[in-house]
Design a protein around this motif. Structure first.
Motif, PDB file in Angstrom:
ATOM      1  N   ILE A 166       0.705  -1.165   0.057  1.00  0.00           N
ATOM      2  CA  ILE A 166       0.143  -0.110  -0.008  1.00  0.00           C
ATOM      3  C   ILE A 166       0.770   1.549   0.035  1.00  0.00           C
ATOM      4  CG2 ILE A 166      -2.021  -1.137   1.018  1.00  0.00           C
ATOM      5  CD1 ILE A 166      -1.120   0.301   3.661  1.00  0.00           C
ATOM      6  N   ASN A 167       1.953   1.118   0.141  1.00  0.00           N
ATOM      7  CA  ASN A 167       2.940   2.361  -0.058  1.00  0.00           C
ATOM      8  C   ASN A 167       2.802   3.074  -1.247  1.00  0.00           C
ATOM      9  OD1 ASN A 167       5.015   4.035   0.073  1.00  0.00           O
ATOM     10  ND2 ASN A 167       6.699   2.563   0.641  1.00  0.00           N
ATOM     11  N   PRO A 168       2.610   4.151  -1.435  1.00  0.00           N
ATOM     12  CA  PRO A 168       2.382   4.880  -2.548  1.00  0.00           C
ATOM     13  C   PRO A 168       3.818   4.887  -3.531  1.00  0.00           C
ATOM     14  CG  PRO A 168       1.482   6.279  -0.988  1.00  0.00           C
ATOM     15  CD  PRO A 168       2.209   4.952  -0.162  1.00  0.00           C
ATOM     16  N   LYS A 169       4.974   4.746  -2.796  1.00  0.00           N
ATOM     17  CA  LYS A 169       6.153   4.830  -3.663  1.00  0.00           C
ATOM     18  C   LYS A 169       6.609   3.260  -4.260  1.00  0.00           C
ATOM     19  CE  LYS A 169       8.434   8.144  -0.584  1.00  0.00           C
ATOM     20  NZ  LYS A 169       9.519   8.377   0.278  1.00  0.00           N
ATOM     21  N   THR A 170       5.708   2.218  -4.090  1.00  0.00           N
ATOM     22  CA  THR A 170       5.942   1.048  -4.501  1.00  0.00           C
ATOM     23  C   THR A 170       4.589   0.603  -5.489  1.00  0.00           C
ATOM     24  OG1 THR A 170       4.670  -0.297  -2.887  1.00  0.00           O
ATOM     25  CG2 THR A 170       7.067   0.558  -2.590  1.00  0.00           C
ATOM     26  N   CYS A 203     -10.646  11.902   0.910  1.00  0.00           N
ATOM     27  CA  CYS A 203      -9.460  11.036   0.512  1.00  0.00           C
ATOM     28  C   CYS A 203      -9.468   9.647   0.561  1.00  0.00           C
ATOM     29  CB  CYS A 203      -8.248  11.609   1.589  1.00  0.00           C
ATOM     30  SG  CYS A 203      -7.651  13.466   1.431  1.00  0.00           S
ATOM     31  N   CYS A 204     -10.600   9.215   1.427  1.00  0.00           N
ATOM     32  CA  CYS A 204     -10.711   7.793   1.654  1.00  0.00           C
ATOM     33  C   CYS A 204     -12.140   7.203   0.984  1.00  0.00           C
ATOM     34  CB  CYS A 204     -10.436   7.346   3.134  1.00  0.00           C
ATOM     35  SG  CYS A 204      -8.926   8.034   3.876  1.00  0.00           S
ATOM     36  N   LEU A 205     -12.133   7.249  -0.307  1.00  0.00           N
ATOM     37  CA  LEU A 205     -13.320   6.719  -0.929  1.00  0.00           C
ATOM     38  C   LEU A 205     -13.468   5.337  -0.826  1.00  0.00           C
ATOM     39  CD1 LEU A 205     -13.440   9.431  -3.803  1.00  0.00           C
ATOM     40  CD2 LEU A 205     -14.279   9.679  -1.376  1.00  0.00           C
ATOM     41  N   PRO A 206     -14.579   4.764  -0.633  1.00  0.00           N
ATOM     42  CA  PRO A 206     -15.047   3.290  -0.491  1.00  0.00           C
ATOM     43  C   PRO A 206     -14.296   2.642  -1.712  1.00  0.00           C
ATOM     44  CG  PRO A 206     -16.835   4.570   0.336  1.00  0.00           C
ATOM     45  CD  PRO A 206     -15.871   5.650  -0.296  1.00  0.00           C
ATOM     46  N   ASP A 207     -14.432   3.240  -2.836  1.00  0.00           N
ATOM     47  CA  ASP A 207     -14.055   2.644  -4.214  1.00  0.00           C
ATOM     48  C   ASP A 207     -12.796   2.586  -4.666  1.00  0.00           C
ATOM     49  OD1 ASP A 207     -14.504   5.345  -4.768  1.00  0.00           O
ATOM     50  OD2 ASP A 207     -15.041   5.021  -6.663  1.00  0.00           O
ATOM     51  N   LYS A 208     -11.983   3.383  -3.903  1.00  0.00           N
ATOM     52  CA  LYS A 208     -10.535   3.435  -3.949  1.00  0.00           C
ATOM     53  C   LYS A 208      -9.898   2.369  -3.257  1.00  0.00           C
ATOM     54  CE  LYS A 208     -11.205   6.733  -6.871  1.00  0.00           C
ATOM     55  NZ  LYS A 208     -11.126   6.622  -8.442  1.00  0.00           N
ATOM     56  N   PRO A 209      -8.654   2.011  -3.770  1.00  0.00           N
ATOM     57  CA  PRO A 209      -7.718   1.014  -3.007  1.00  0.00           C
ATOM     58  C   PRO A 209      -6.869   1.875  -1.926  1.00  0.00           C
ATOM     59  CG  PRO A 209      -6.651   1.451  -5.128  1.00  0.00           C
ATOM     60  CD  PRO A 209      -8.203   2.204  -5.145  1.00  0.00           C
ATOM     61  N   LEU A 210      -6.454   1.043  -1.003  1.00  0.00           N
ATOM     62  CA  LEU A 210      -5.783   1.606   0.312  1.00  0.00           C
ATOM     63  C   LEU A 210      -4.450   2.512  -0.220  1.00  0.00           C
ATOM     64  CD1 LEU A 210      -5.359  -0.931   2.973  1.00  0.00           C
ATOM     65  CD2 LEU A 210      -6.296   1.423   3.115  1.00  0.00           C
ATOM     66  N   ARG A 211      -4.034   2.110  -1.309  1.00  0.00           N
ATOM     67  CA  ARG A 211      -2.643   2.877  -1.667  1.00  0.00           C
ATOM     68  C   ARG A 211      -3.115   4.336  -2.131  1.00  0.00           C
ATOM     69  NH1 ARG A 211       0.023  -0.559  -4.748  1.00  0.00           N
ATOM     70  NH2 ARG A 211       1.876  -0.922  -3.647  1.00  0.00           N
ATOM     71  N   GLN A 212      -4.206   4.313  -2.857  1.00  0.00           N
ATOM     72  CA  GLN A 212      -4.899   5.644  -3.285  1.00  0.00           C
ATOM     73  C   GLN A 212      -5.198   6.589  -1.849  1.00  0.00           C
ATOM     74  OE1 GLN A 212      -4.729   6.734  -6.621  1.00  0.00           O
ATOM     75  NE2 GLN A 212      -5.123   8.713  -5.506  1.00  0.00           N
ATOM     76  N   TRP A 213      -5.862   5.769  -1.203  1.00  0.00           N
ATOM     77  CA  TRP A 213      -6.001   6.556   0.059  1.00  0.00           C
ATOM     78  C   TRP A 213      -4.865   7.265   0.681  1.00  0.00           C
ATOM     79  CZ3 TRP A 213      -9.842   3.505   4.083  1.00  0.00           C
ATOM     80  CH2 TRP A 213     -10.820   3.212   3.495  1.00  0.00           C
ATOM     81  N   ILE A 214      -3.934   6.740   0.761  1.00  0.00           N
ATOM     82  CA  ILE A 214      -2.392   7.110   1.391  1.00  0.00           C
ATOM     83  C   ILE A 214      -2.160   8.139   0.480  1.00  0.00           C
ATOM     84  CG2 ILE A 214      -0.263   6.535   2.273  1.00  0.00           C
ATOM     85  CD1 ILE A 214      -0.960   3.763   2.905  1.00  0.00           C
ATOM     86  N   THR A 215      -1.939   7.943  -0.962  1.00  0.00           N
ATOM     87  CA  THR A 215      -1.659   8.956  -1.689  1.00  0.00           C
ATOM     88  C   THR A 215      -2.252  10.393  -1.759  1.00  0.00           C
ATOM     89  OG1 THR A 215      -1.032   7.393  -3.159  1.00  0.00           O
ATOM     90  CG2 THR A 215      -1.280   9.484  -4.212  1.00  0.00           C
ATOM     91  N   ASP A 216      -3.702  10.013  -1.643  1.00  0.00           N
ATOM     92  CA  ASP A 216      -4.625  11.575  -1.502  1.00  0.00           C
ATOM     93  C   ASP A 216      -4.193  11.958   0.057  1.00  0.00           C
ATOM     94  OD1 ASP A 216      -5.266  10.720  -4.076  1.00  0.00           O
ATOM     95  OD2 ASP A 216      -7.349   9.898  -3.277  1.00  0.00           O
ATOM     96  N   LEU A 217      -4.238  11.139   0.832  1.00  0.00           N
ATOM     97  CA  LEU A 217      -4.055  11.982   2.567  1.00  0.00           C
ATOM     98  C   LEU A 217      -2.640  12.591   2.311  1.00  0.00           C
ATOM     99  CD1 LEU A 217      -5.155   8.901   4.598  1.00  0.00           C
ATOM    100  CD2 LEU A 217      -6.249  11.330   4.362  1.00  0.00           C
ATOM    101  N   GLN A 218      -1.788  12.249   1.791  1.00  0.00           N
ATOM    102  CA  GLN A 218      -0.285  12.578   1.647  1.00  0.00           C
ATOM    103  C   GLN A 218      -0.444  14.011   0.793  1.00  0.00           C
ATOM    104  OE1 GLN A 218       2.712  10.650  -0.572  1.00  0.00           O
ATOM    105  NE2 GLN A 218       4.325  11.263   1.010  1.00  0.00           N
TER     106      GLN A 218
END
Length: 220
Positions: free
Chosen positions: A39-43, A132-147
């Motif tokens: 889930i790391n946005p860098k990977t 930033c944490c929309l239900p239809d988005k993956p966790l990696r996208q959550w963290i990307t949007d929060l960042q």
């Protein structure tokens, strides 16, 4: 007598001032569950796919004995049919064990992901969750949007961590300040290490700086 354990309070992410502490605790949880690289946005490491069940060989798919129209058990197959059925059955057993292992790994990963989702939902402000944490988005996208929304520039954080570390190296005025000084040094050094501050890259440099800072009040 049982010893009490102290746990740091959970950091709630409300804005950029909370981000460093929040992402650090999130990463620690993910590393413990071995899913940070998922889930790391860098990977780009993908999640485990859903294992596909395997089917056991069906007797009716094999050649029956001469006197049997529709076989219902292996003994009603021809010699060639029994041989092929046996071989496929042995291969099925191998595939079944692999499926069980894959299913175990998949369910373990899903359980860890659900735990991280619950943690994020309990440690992020409602405003950020909604945006930033929309239900239809993956966790990696959550963290990307929060960042992107509440994060901080890593270069700026590195500079800030370096300044704090260098400030922590200033010699204490009295040995009576030892505990306070050491606690601040430890926290500053840990933070500087997280942000890969150059002064923390070599052990001999760290040791030299530390000894120089404490030499006057604790020469031994």
């Amino acid at each position: 007598m049982a010893q009490s354990t102290h746990r740091e309070p959970t950091v709630t992410l409300r804005d950029h001032t909370d981000y460093t502490g929040w992402i650090t605790q999130l990463q620690a949880r993910c590393v413990f569950d071995n899913i940070w690289d998922k889930i790391n946005p860098k990977t780009t490491v993908p999640l485990l796919p859903i294992p596909q069940p395997v089917r056991a060989p069906i007797v009716t798919d094999y050649t029956p004995a001469a006197s049997i129209e529709v076989p219902t058990r292996p003994t009603e197959l021809s010699a060639g049919g029994q041989k092929a059925f046996k071989e496929d059955l042995e291969y099925y057993k191998v595939l079944l064990e692999q499926y069980k292992n894959d299913r175990h790994d998949y369910e373990k990963e899903q359980s860890s992901l659900q735990s991280i989702v619950a943690f994020i939902q309990s440690s992020v402000s409602q405003h950020l969750l909604r945006t930033c944490c929309l239900p239809d988005k993956p966790l990696r996208q959550w963290i990307t949007d929060l960042q992107s929304t509440a994060g901080v520039d890593e270069r700026i954080e590195q500079e800030r961590a370096r300044d704090r570390y260098l400030s922590a190296l200033k010699p204490m005025r009295s040995a009576l300040q030892w505990d306070i000084w050491l606690a601040e040094y430890d926290q500053a050094a840990t933070e500087a290490e997280i942000y890969q501050v150059a002064e923390l890259s070599q052990l001999n440099v760290i040791t030299k700086d530390f000894l120089a800072a404490v030499n006057k009040v604790a020469p031994i």
